[in-house]
Design an enzyme around this catalytic site. Structure first.
Site, mmCIF file in Angstrom:
data_model
loop_
_atom_site.group_PDB
_atom_site.id
_atom_site.type_symbol
_atom_site.label_atom_id
_atom_site.label_comp_id
_atom_site.label_asym_id
_atom_site.label_seq_id
_atom_site.Cartn_x
_atom_site.Cartn_y
_atom_site.Cartn_z
ATOM 1 N N CYS A 1 0.820 -1.219 0.000
ATOM 2 C CA CYS A 1 0.000 0.000 0.000
ATOM 3 C C CYS A 1 0.853 1.268 0.000
ATOM 4 O O CYS A 1 0.568 2.220 -0.740
ATOM 5 C CB CYS A 1 -0.964 -0.006 1.181
ATOM 6 S SG CYS A 1 -0.191 -0.281 2.797
ATOM 7 N N ASN A 2 1.901 1.305 0.806
ATOM 8 C CA ASN A 2 2.785 2.481 0.817
ATOM 9 C C ASN A 2 3.487 2.647 -0.525
ATOM 10 O O ASN A 2 3.628 3.757 -1.046
ATOM 11 C CB ASN A 2 3.833 2.348 1.925
ATOM 12 C CG ASN A 2 3.245 2.372 3.308
ATOM 13 O OD1 ASN A 2 2.334 3.127 3.592
ATOM 14 N ND2 ASN A 2 3.767 1.521 4.183
#
Length: 347
Positions: free
Chosen positions: A150-151
């Site tokens: 996600c990052n």
């Protein structure tokens, strides 16, 4: 045509978000859900919000249980997907929401994760600019997909347009992220207790140690950066889900703000799930809660001649489960937006 679906790791946050979206997908039929220590219990005991799936029981996570489905989503801890996926046939579409198949470099895997390297699969961020177009082109018709970190996907989507357009100096990229703790899963750790996190902001993975760094650099190289370098600092904040990533980089000489805005808007023109906001507007995490949407605000800081790109995503949707299902749609040649929403939840 309806595709039969199994979700492994269904009792966790990512598995639960996969199921929430899949429950309303017109072309997918959820037949099997599996877990580790929670096997043998009703799914609804772990996800009371998934009322339409209350009939499902969690089974053991093994290849025999997952075999026989058209599509298998793996929402397992890193190091657990490789062995299982290797036992599933080529007639099964497997989407790994863990880290096992994201990295093309075995040495990067060894340095940041350790353990046996399982190889790389096509990367599931369809909108990501790459040198010869978009990453979605690599997903059509495949039977293996690595969903993103996600990052990593938030930072990559934020800055890749500037790299692809040749506008920025990629040797000095800086990213600072505000991150909700759901991205770390349900494991019981002191850092994630409410007493520790509420009213607090906690940096982690500081000083080049975060496991998403090689994934980000891999994405930026794919966008055209010959030798990118990034200072990456995530900060846990007291929101259950969401990422607000602020990414900056120096501009090359004589690049104008008009060129910058044109590069970003052109890169994502026509994309349903990645949208560039009007000049002077910047996203909030609440704007994308529950949606498969990445909102980007971009400007130039003239005092230091740096581009500033700010992106907001829901880490469990566009950051994980939504990206996985969007990529599965592409692989199966379904309409890419099927079962996915651009609308968030407010207040």
């Amino acid at each position: 045509m309806s595709y039969s679906v199994a979700v492994a790791g269904a009792s966790g946050y990512a598995g639960g978000e996969l199921l929430r979206i899949l429950a309303d997908h017109p072309d997918f039929e959820i037949r099997t859900v599996t877990a580790g220590s929670n096997a043998g219990s009703p799914l609804v005991d772990h996800h009371p919000h998934l009322r339409s799936l209350a009939h499902l029981m969690l089974q053991e996570t093994d290849a025999a249980t997952l075999a026989g489905h058209d599509v298998v989503f793996l929402a397992l801890p890193h190091g657990a997907s490789g062995a299982i996926s290797s036992q599933l046939g080529d007639d099964v579409l497997v989407i790994d929401c863990g880290a096992d198949h994201r990295l093309a470099s075995a040495s990067d895997w060894a340095a940041f994760y350790g353990g046996e390297y399982a190889g790389s699969w096509p990367y599931g961020v369809p909108e990501l600019p790459v040198e010869d177009g978009k990453q979605r082109d690599a997903l059509v018709g495949v039977n293996r997909i690595a969903a993103p970190g996600c990052n990593a996907s938030s930072v990559s989507l934020a800055i890749a347009p500037g790299i692809a357009a040749g506008l920025i100096d990629d040797s000095d990229i800086v990213a600072v992220l505000a991150v909700g703790p759901s991205g770390a899963g349900k494991s019981l750790k002191t850092t994630y207790l409410a007493a520790e996190l509420l009213g607090n902001a906690v940096p982690y993975g500081v000083g080049g140690t975060h496991r998403h760094i090689p994934e980000i650099l891999q994405n930026l190289r794919a966008a055209g950066a010959p030798n990118p370098a990034i200072s990456f600092t995530p900060v846990l904040v007291p929101m259950s889900r969401g990422i607000l990533a602020t990414v900056t980089a120096p501009l090359k000489p004589d690049v104008t703000v008009e060129q910058v805005r044109a590069a970003w808007t052109d890169a994502y023109s026509g994309e349903p799930f990645v949208q560039v906001l009007p000049a002077g507007r910047f996203p909030r995490t609440s704007d994308v809660l529950g949606a498969n949407t990445a909102l980007i605000g971009v400007t130039v800081d003239p005092a230091v001649n740096r581009v500033v790109a700010i992106v907001a995503i829901d880490n469990l949707v566009k950051g994980t489960a939504g990206a996985a299902i969007q990529s599965a749609n592409i692989a199966l040649e379904l309409p890419e937006t099927t079962g996915l929403s651009v609308n968030g939840v407010a207040p």
